[in-house]
Design an enzyme around this catalytic site. Structure first.
Site, PDB file in Angstrom:
ATOM      1  N   ASN A   1      46.228  24.922  21.040  1.00  0.00           N
ATOM      2  CA  ASN A   1      45.864  26.307  21.317  1.00  0.00           C
ATOM      3  C   ASN A   1      45.072  26.985  20.208  1.00  0.00           C
ATOM      4  OD1 ASN A   1      48.582  25.988  20.135  1.00  0.00           O
ATOM      5  ND2 ASN A   1      48.471  28.211  19.916  1.00  0.00           N
TER       6      ASN A   1
ATOM      7  N   CYS B   1      43.418  30.627  25.425  1.00  0.00           N
ATOM      8  CA  CYS B   1      43.856  29.276  25.055  1.00  0.00           C
ATOM      9  C   CYS B   1      44.397  28.460  26.236  1.00  0.00           C
ATOM     10  CB  CYS B   1      44.911  29.352  23.951  1.00  0.00           C
ATOM     11  SG  CYS B   1      46.158  30.613  24.206  1.00  0.00           S
TER      12      CYS B   1
ATOM     13  N   ASP C   1      41.171  41.053  16.308  1.00  0.00           N
ATOM     14  CA  ASP C   1      42.125  41.509  17.317  1.00  0.00           C
ATOM     15  C   ASP C   1      41.385  42.335  18.367  1.00  0.00           C
ATOM     16  OD1 ASP C   1      44.350  40.359  16.233  1.00  0.00           O
ATOM     17  OD2 ASP C   1      44.926  42.119  15.064  1.00  0.00           O
TER      18      ASP C   1
ATOM     19  N   SER D   1      41.655  45.354   3.554  1.00  0.00           N
ATOM     20  CA  SER D   1      41.429  44.150   2.750  1.00  0.00           C
ATOM     21  C   SER D   1      40.062  44.128   2.075  1.00  0.00           C
ATOM     22  CB  SER D   1      41.560  42.904   3.644  1.00  0.00           C
ATOM     23  OG  SER D   1      42.840  42.822   4.199  1.00  0.00           O
TER      24      SER D   1
ATOM     25  N   VAL E   1      43.669  33.302  13.496  1.00  0.00           N
ATOM     26  CA  VAL E   1      42.462  32.669  14.033  1.00  0.00           C
ATOM     27  C   VAL E   1      41.424  32.558  12.929  1.00  0.00           C
ATOM     28  CG1 VAL E   1      40.624  32.823  15.741  1.00  0.00           C
ATOM     29  CG2 VAL E   1      42.951  33.492  16.366  1.00  0.00           C
TER      30      VAL E   1
ATOM     31  N   THR F   1      41.322  37.130   7.657  1.00  0.00           N
ATOM     32  CA  THR F   1      42.666  36.994   7.080  1.00  0.00           C
ATOM     33  C   THR F   1      43.733  36.674   8.129  1.00  0.00           C
ATOM     34  OG1 THR F   1      43.022  39.371   7.293  1.00  0.00           O
ATOM     35  CG2 THR F   1      42.147  38.588   5.190  1.00  0.00           C
TER      36      THR F   1
ATOM     37  N   SER G   1      39.717  43.939   7.783  1.00  0.00           N
ATOM     38  CA  SER G   1      39.894  45.386   7.891  1.00  0.00           C
ATOM     39  C   SER G   1      39.570  46.072   6.570  1.00  0.00           C
ATOM     40  CB  SER G   1      41.334  45.688   8.266  1.00  0.00           C
ATOM     41  OG  SER G   1      42.169  45.382   7.165  1.00  0.00           O
TER      42      SER G   1
ATOM     43  N   HIS H   1      49.859  24.071  23.622  1.00  0.00           N
ATOM     44  CA  HIS H   1      50.320  24.618  24.900  1.00  0.00           C
ATOM     45  C   HIS H   1      50.432  23.486  25.926  1.00  0.00           C
ATOM     46  CE1 HIS H   1      49.847  28.417  23.132  1.00  0.00           C
ATOM     47  NE2 HIS H   1      48.873  28.944  23.828  1.00  0.00           N
TER      48      HIS H   1
END
Lengths: 359, 359, 359, 359
Positions: free
Chosen positions: B335, B151, B85, B40, B15, B12, B37, B248
């Site tokens: 990126n 990145c 994460d 969700s 990325v 979700t 998680s 970037h």
């Protein structure tokens, strides 16, 4: 106190507008004459100008009639500020100089001239010492031509001057800039070019930084007739335009000649305690602190720090060791105040203090 | 051809959303399971997700039910992509690895692990050779954990790899970045922080570039069990956030060990002719050119160049001499494609080509 | 003159920060106590706050210790300003009121309360006349609770009040807003949501405009105990978020009950000559002109006009006929000055002038 | 199938560049000739053009030599697309028409001409029926001149056409636009004017919307020789420029003549089921859905919705009751695809389908 009568050349442009804002509330200077291209000459300022400042046109200027940029129309000005474009500044400023007028110019044309000082007011006011020689070269009684630096160079040398004074020669400088759109004038940068974008190039900018740094941080010979540019300092500049309105951010890495090099804390201490001559002699526009140190990791930021010291301070943060050179830091300079019109004005204040102006 | 069943962890997030977009039209991979998680888990993807991509949620994903990120729910996936994460990636990815699953992770947690390869697909696929050793350490039959790089590091090493191959070791690297907001995820950067502004700091970013570059450009020992990081290369990174959505931009200055250093033209020739292994072995996502050279002074620009090679190419311009180090140039990397989800996917394609996946 | 001791609730938030900036240089008010959530209570302001204003934290506030938002800690404040979030403002403000404190609140919670006035200082200060009744309802000696309006409503009613006074009832109002990101607080709007974008929705905003306009432009009954909302005026609000930092722009079309309707020039004349009571009674923050008319076609613009009257003026331009209703125009209000903290402060100044505060 | 040879006038400008991108991958049309000002004529396209699209210049166009915009150089084109500026379009397009060429023009010059149709391809292709009369007026064998609408009008009429068809005449329309910078061409809007800003005025735009809506939604007389503009519809347009790259957002309020008016749900149903003729007859560029309904409160958004239907769909959301007129909603149109070059191309596809082109 008698007020200093000032003229402004290029008064309708963005630098000229900044001159008008800064001078309109100045305690020593009054705006006496304004000049622009022959297209605008003869018109009232309010009618000829696409005003772009966030405050209104000062009342006293609105109805002033624009003159052509000829010396004869500015003869009664004690000081003339030039915000002219470089394509016309060369000829006009020389005509004014030869007419024995006093010109403080933001244009690039005479910055490399061997008898014209290139002065960042909080850095190298000692370069005013060439004025007697300049007057002798041009057979002037009271006239003079003083230039100030490119906006990005201005921020850089404010940071480097106290370091050079404290720790000796700087051997290498790599500076990478993220410059605001206002640096390109109006209309300047098209929104289609810079929205959601970075432009990794600004014409002529890198060359200016690489040269001007060497002249400003260099010395005047003991005979006060010749500038000795720094000869053993290498400067590499990388210039970018970013979507910011005002305020140039610069990432600087430097290496000192003398080793071991100072620690980040020593660097911070020297920067933080730097007091420039313009402050000491009490110039009106001189900031309380030429350099403001920020200790938060994420500062300086253009939107939050550009107005520090009314735009006359340089803000520095993130002083830390560099894995390649000795030390690196990030600085911020307000490109249209200290980086342009403000430098000219503060230079004039210094000249006034030093007795170089006949009022 | 049997399609490779893939799972996506952190589906979700930003990325994860990019993984879904890239995989939804992939000829070899199909999206089989999605995890997020426990908040969700159990919900339909379309209901649990604040979708932020510019194309719609792919139809086949909308109604998929989100699973918890536990290995037991992803047992039937041939490959699992992790967009987790870092605060949860460490534990979850290790649980998946120990359950003999194949994980391609965009998280930073295991990038420095001595038996986990850190692979930029267009740079160092040879680092896959540590997989047999990794499997033996963890007693795995078919599982493995492969990470891809930060990145900004990704863009940098794509440029440096062919130069190192052609001209020998690089002694010094100074890289200054201007990074897009999408790199911070969602909600990520507050608009009040970045409008009309530059933030001269990104937490942990400089350290990642300074470390990861050394691992990626380093070698695997001849016993294929240990990474030899570059030991005589100094990297100094300076990271900034700028008001750009994707892409970037990096200003790079380098010095070679071998002198005299190559000329800008030699550098351009080498960069322009670089062909990575992923291209040669015909991976679907491998760009036709890993590196695209731009000859206009004002390129690369993120808005115009980020989608080059569908986001898998690195675009390079402004190759020129540096007054301090040897040479400098500006590069641009997408990126969230090559710099994140795209690297994971192309790494998986390489693993598939190399026969490292049991399908 | 004895200074008025003020407290600020929600002092660490964006509205609270604006209160601090505006009060720190106020000639009549001094910042005596600051309150925030229990998470911040006990900490020094400088340590607890992510400061986001473009000027520094005022020196006198930096070291102040934050208190919990309980009436007992603000007993010695003559006036308490509330910049609290609506999820906590309801309970806290009521506790303060019942403790006989004087609260000027920017929160929405009591704006619809039948005994709480909703006052835009340059529009309807006569609504202070309900205070005796409010005090009697709550058995207060000196306390009172005064709210100010939603930021967009504020701009709208400043424009409509003089028109209603001059030309009679307004039958229909269609207002479409383009609102700045600062209106959403900090971190507020994610940069990924608003870069290169418009968000055509702001939760609850349209309802606020449609209701609050009717209360502010309505009257207090002759018994001074009850507000008569406008009953024959239809308001339709359409709210959008745009990529602007400060300043809400509003496009307004209106139809008068009395026909024929005034001409655009008559409208301009009435707006231009509007002098509000706060100006007449000499309140410090009252702008010289509540309404500034711009005659250029392309004004008002948020970046150029938001600071007019130090953020207390509303700027209006493009007054012209509407093909559907009678007339249309565009207005601009500084959403965090007159549209928020500034209204609370100017309301307090009016209360002070009117003798409603016991100092 | 024989490909249709097309010419592009104004090929170096922003509309011209969009024509090139759209035509370069078109299955029926090929780019045969390109024209621009005499300053560019004779040069290769790649050398004469400041290319601003996010994809590269198509290979087949790079080396094409630019011609002057004279009919003799475009005689062998089956169709000529005009992206000319209005200051030159009038004369050039008339010369082409009189030379019996087929012109689809994005310029405003002939939109109000009584024998020139103003066609939004997904709205009023029946207006092609005037072509026989146009040919007779100008004594043409195969030539014709067809204009498409102003970008904002385009989005508006796509929404209104199905409503008018289903619920009868629309009595009143108030439309407020938030228009992207790309609508002003290149260099167009200065970044200093639009950063952190809204410009509440676009020259001539409101007049175009107020007129063109009446012609497009009006009918061709039964003799197919005269347009009957809507005579009982009042349109009030309010146009703003906002900091968005592509995609015009429009807030629309309407009142129907027939009362009671349809409910929001009835409106949604009609919009959602609208199928335009271009879709039915299978035109290549016709979107699967002319109108896409978004049910999330915060949609449509330009960054997320402008590419719906490859830029040929109009996205509509927030359909709800209006307190003043009957109903209001927000729509989004891609201003440089359906709002400009895309309309010309789809109009040509329709003409081809209808047998109006001699190939």
């Amino acid at each position: 106190m008698t007020k200093v009568k000032t003229g402004i050349l290029g008064a309708t442009g963005t630098v000229g507008q900044r001159f008008i804002v800064l001078l309109s509330s100045h305690p020593q200077f009054i705006i006496h004459s304004i000049g622009a291209s022959s297209r605008s000459a003869g018109k009232k300022y309010v009618e000829a100008t696409k005003w772009k400042m966030t405050s209104d046109i000062p009342e006293q200027v609105k109805e002033m009639v624009i003159k052509e940029c000829k010396a004869e129309f500015f003869n009664d000005c004690d000081v003339v500020f030039s915000g002219l474009d470089s394509d016309v500044a060369g000829e006009i400023e020389m005509e004014f100089l030869k007419a024995d007028l006093v010109i403080f110019s933001n244009a690039k044309n005479y910055r490399r001239d061997p008898v014209v000082p290139l002065i960042v007011p909080t850095v190298n006011p000692s370069h005013f010492n060439i004025i007697p020689h300049q007057r002798s070269v041009y057979s002037l009684k009271k006239g003079m031509l003083v230039t100030n630096s490119n906006c990005s160079t201005t921020g850089l040398v404010v940071a480097l001057k106290p370091l050079q004074d404290a720790f000796g020669p700087i051997e290498s400088i790599i500076v990478q800039t993220m410059q605001a759109i206002s640096g390109a004038g109006y209309p300047g940068v098209s929104s289609l070019d810079i929205f959601d974008n970075v432009i990794p190039f600004i014409s002529g900018e890198e060359e200016k930084i690489e040269y001007e740094t060497l002249k400003i941080l260099g010395e005047l010979n003991s005979n006060q007739k010749e500038f000795k540019l720094l000869s053993s300092t290498n400067v590499s500049a990388i210039c970018n335009r970013v979507p910011v309105i005002d305020g140039h951010t610069e990432c600087v890495s430097i290496k000192f000649k003398n080793q071991p090099s100072p620690s980040p804390q020593q660097i911070i201490d020297v920067l933080d305690s730097y007091a420039c001559e313009a402050q000491k002699i009490g110039c009106y526009s001189a900031p309380k602190k030429s350099i403001i140190i920020r200790y938060d990791n994420d500062r300086p930021q253009p939107r939050l720090d550009r107005d520090n010291g009314n735009g006359y301070s340089v803000t520095i943060g993130r002083v830390r060791k560099c894995n390649v050179l000795d030390v690196k830091f990030t600085l911020l300079v307000h490109n249209t105040v200290l980086g342009a019109a403000g430098s000219s004005i503060l230079n004039a204040e210094i000249a006034l203090s030093k007795g170089l102006l006949e009022i």
